[in-house]
Design a protein around this motif. Structure first.
Motif, short mmCIF file in Angstrom:
data_model
loop_
_atom_site.label_atom_id
_atom_site.label_comp_id
_atom_site.label_asym_id
_atom_site.label_seq_id
_atom_site.Cartn_x
_atom_site.Cartn_y
_atom_site.Cartn_z
N LEU A 35 8.16 -34.44 -21.44
CA LEU A 35 7.92 -33.76 -20.17
C LEU A 35 6.60 -34.19 -19.54
CD1 LEU A 35 9.26 -30.24 -21.09
CD2 LEU A 35 10.24 -31.78 -19.42
N ALA A 39 6.39 -36.13 -15.93
CA ALA A 39 5.88 -35.22 -14.90
C ALA A 39 5.37 -36.01 -13.71
CB ALA A 39 4.78 -34.34 -15.46
N VAL A 40 5.59 -35.49 -12.51
CA VAL A 40 5.10 -36.13 -11.28
C VAL A 40 3.99 -35.25 -10.72
CG1 VAL A 40 5.71 -36.93 -8.97
CG2 VAL A 40 7.38 -37.04 -10.82
N SER A 42 2.07 -34.94 -7.88
CA SER A 42 1.97 -35.46 -6.52
C SER A 42 0.88 -34.75 -5.71
CB SER A 42 3.31 -35.27 -5.82
OG SER A 42 3.21 -35.71 -4.49
N MET A 44 0.72 -35.62 -2.42
CA MET A 44 1.12 -36.03 -1.09
C MET A 44 1.30 -34.82 -0.17
SD MET A 44 1.19 -39.19 -0.92
CE MET A 44 -0.05 -39.50 -2.13
N ALA A 45 0.99 -35.05 1.08
CA ALA A 45 1.17 -34.02 2.09
C ALA A 45 1.60 -34.73 3.37
CB ALA A 45 -0.12 -33.26 2.29
N ARG A 46 1.71 -33.98 4.47
CA ARG A 46 2.12 -34.63 5.72
C ARG A 46 1.30 -34.08 6.87
NH1 ARG A 46 6.73 -31.52 8.37
NH2 ARG A 46 6.71 -29.57 7.26
N ILE A 47 1.28 -34.86 7.91
CA ILE A 47 0.60 -34.47 9.14
C ILE A 47 1.63 -34.59 10.25
CG2 ILE A 47 -0.45 -36.47 10.28
CD1 ILE A 47 -3.17 -35.27 9.62
N LEU B 61 6.12 -26.86 -18.52
CA LEU B 61 6.51 -28.21 -18.09
C LEU B 61 7.95 -28.24 -17.58
CD1 LEU B 61 4.77 -30.29 -20.88
CD2 LEU B 61 4.20 -30.31 -18.47
N LEU B 62 8.82 -27.46 -18.24
CA LEU B 62 10.22 -27.41 -17.77
C LEU B 62 10.29 -26.78 -16.38
CD1 LEU B 62 12.34 -26.39 -20.87
CD2 LEU B 62 12.53 -28.47 -19.55
N PHE B 65 9.27 -29.30 -13.85
CA PHE B 65 9.95 -30.59 -13.99
C PHE B 65 10.84 -30.87 -12.78
CE2 PHE B 65 13.57 -33.12 -15.60
CZ PHE B 65 12.88 -34.24 -16.01
N GLY B 69 12.64 -37.04 -9.45
CA GLY B 69 11.51 -37.96 -9.37
C GLY B 69 10.64 -37.70 -8.16
N GLU B 70 10.97 -36.68 -7.41
CA GLU B 70 10.26 -36.23 -6.22
C GLU B 70 10.13 -37.32 -5.18
OE1 GLU B 70 6.67 -33.16 -5.59
OE2 GLU B 70 7.78 -33.17 -7.47
N LEU B 71 8.92 -37.58 -4.68
CA LEU B 71 8.78 -38.39 -3.49
C LEU B 71 8.78 -39.88 -3.82
CD1 LEU B 71 5.85 -36.23 -2.22
CD2 LEU B 71 8.18 -36.12 -1.41
N ILE B 73 7.70 -43.19 -3.21
CA ILE B 73 6.71 -43.88 -2.37
C ILE B 73 6.75 -45.36 -2.67
CG2 ILE B 73 4.27 -44.04 -1.77
CD1 ILE B 73 4.03 -41.14 -2.77
N ASP B 87 2.33 -28.95 3.68
CA ASP B 87 3.11 -29.38 2.51
C ASP B 87 4.28 -30.27 2.90
OD1 ASP B 87 1.48 -28.05 0.77
OD2 ASP B 87 2.64 -26.19 0.87
N MET B 88 4.70 -31.08 1.95
CA MET B 88 5.81 -32.00 2.21
C MET B 88 7.12 -31.24 2.42
SD MET B 88 5.07 -35.13 2.53
CE MET B 88 6.71 -35.81 2.41
N THR B 89 8.02 -31.89 3.10
CA THR B 89 9.34 -31.30 3.33
C THR B 89 10.43 -32.30 2.95
OG1 THR B 89 10.70 -30.23 5.01
CG2 THR B 89 9.41 -32.11 5.75
N MET B 181 3.29 -39.16 6.23
CA MET B 181 2.90 -38.83 4.87
C MET B 181 1.47 -39.33 4.63
SD MET B 181 4.45 -39.88 1.20
CE MET B 181 6.02 -39.12 1.21
#
Lengths: 186, 188
Positions: A35, A39-40, A42, A44-47, B61-62, B65, B69-71, B73, B87-89, B181
């Motif tokens: 895990l 794990a990611v 991140s 990152m954000a946005r504008i 962690l679970l 999780f 793989g999320e974003l 890039i 925050d990201m969408t 982003m």
């Protein structure tokens, strides 16, 4: 070691059992390692930016709505900014500002704190949409040269988003950027 | 009363200490069975709190999780950082590298063409891909309002002309709510 003791010591097969804790710990450690590796984390954000595309016509919408003041932020070469308040095509006020960049972090980013402060002052003095119940935001239009690198564009948008106001929607009040940014088409 | 009759009430005074097994005459046997008298060097590891700790880590962690793989890039893109961010969408991703435009990883145009033309223009390939995506969304979600959100991943060195062209193309294709982003920069 952990075990289950149900008592009784008859001559038959024992009903007491030892739980194998060591393989269980090994399994948990493997799970933790997997895990952690996958794990990611991140950052990152946005504008936001709005292309200001008109929506479908509303029945209660006035035919000739009053023209609102807009703040035009112009990146004039490498040396200065120009802030222009306009009502339609009429220029209300023009402010010139030196372009002073302040480096931030170690990735080549920089900010324009003077620009951010001036925009905040301008919104405080001339902003139209201030009430928390007002669902519209003041409009800022960004003018850039075609060759301006994107990092500069983001630094200026970041400065435009510095002034904040309260925004109530559905009984919940949040702090949002006072301006909505779009690009000038030129 | 005679002295012998009273002798059973007499309690002998003895030095306190170990009593058991001390009748064995051999010294090494006595030492062995009496445990040597020293403090034991063996100690138990407290396994139960250790397992509790591991279980807490596993649960945390679970919970955080993400199987997707999320974003995603693009590795060739170096994003700028900003302070006043949100925050990201979940929205379609359009990446602009130094040379090409990608929508969710698929090529959707070239930045060179825009730079060489040196004027704001609609990127036809990008327009068609975004329009198809919008049509597909509407078919999958009948009766719902299309959010029109797109996230642009733009390399920090890309020219404003390319950004504005992609921005305008996205708006034409029905994505007026454009987000850039960026990395999250701490407040100064």
């Amino acid at each position: 070691m952990a075990g289950i003791d149900v008592g009784g010591h008859g001559g038959k097969r024992s009903t007491n059992h030892e739980i194998p804790l060591i393989p269980f710990i090994d399994f948990l450690l493997c799970l933790v390692a997997f895990l952690l590796v996958t794990a990611v984390w991140s950052q990152m954000a946005r504008i936001n930016a709005d292309a200001r595309v008109p929506g479908p016509p509303q029945p209660d919408e006035p035919k000739d709505p009053p023209k609102e003041k807009q703040l035009h932020v112009e990146m004039k070469g490498d040396t200065k900014f120009q802030l222009v308040w306009k009502e339609g095509n009429t220029v209300v006020n023009t402010i010139d500002l030196d372009r002073k960049s302040v480096p931030v972090g170690n990735q080549g980013d920089y900010r324009f704190p003077d620009l951010a402060k001036k925009i905040t002052d301008e919104w405080t003095a001339n902003g139209t949409h201030r009430a928390a119940s007002d669902l519209k935001l003041d409009q800022a239009v960004l003018h850039t040269d075609n060759s301006t690198p994107f990092s500069d564009v983001i630094a200026v948008i970041d400065a435009i988003y510095t002034p904040k106001r309260e925004f109530s929607l559905g009984g919940k009040t949040d702090k949002v950027a006072a301006f909505n940014v779009t690009f000038a088409v030129n | 009363m005679s002295e012998k009759a009273l002798s059973r009430f007499v309690q002998p005074v003895a030095v306190p200490g170990r009593r058991l097994l001390h009748h064995i005459p051999l010294k090494f046997v006595r030492k062995k069975v009496a445990g040597g008298g020293g403090r034991s060097v063996n100690s138990e590891i407290p396994l139960i709190p250790f397992i509790d700790f591991l279980l807490c880590i596993v649960l945390f962690l679970l919970a955080s999780f993400s199987a997707s793989g999320e974003l995603p890039i693009d590795k060739t893109i170096k994003l700028p950082n900003a302070e006043n961010v949100i925050d990201m969408t979940d929205a379609p991703m359009c990446a602009i590298t130094g040379t090409q435009i990608l929508v969710d990883g698929s090529p959707a145009g070239s930045t060179r063409v825009i730079e060489e033309a040196n004027r704001l223009q609609r990127v036809e390939e990008l327009f068609n891909i975004l329009k198809n995506k919008r049509e597909l969304w509407k078919q999958l979600n009948p009766g719902k309002d299309f959010p029109g959100v797109i996230v642009l991943q733009v390399d920090r060195k890309v020219q404003a002309l390319v950004v504005k062209s992609v921005f305008q193309t996205a708006a034409f294709a029905g994505y007026p709510n454009v987000s850039f982003m960026v990395g999250r920069l701490g407040k100064q």
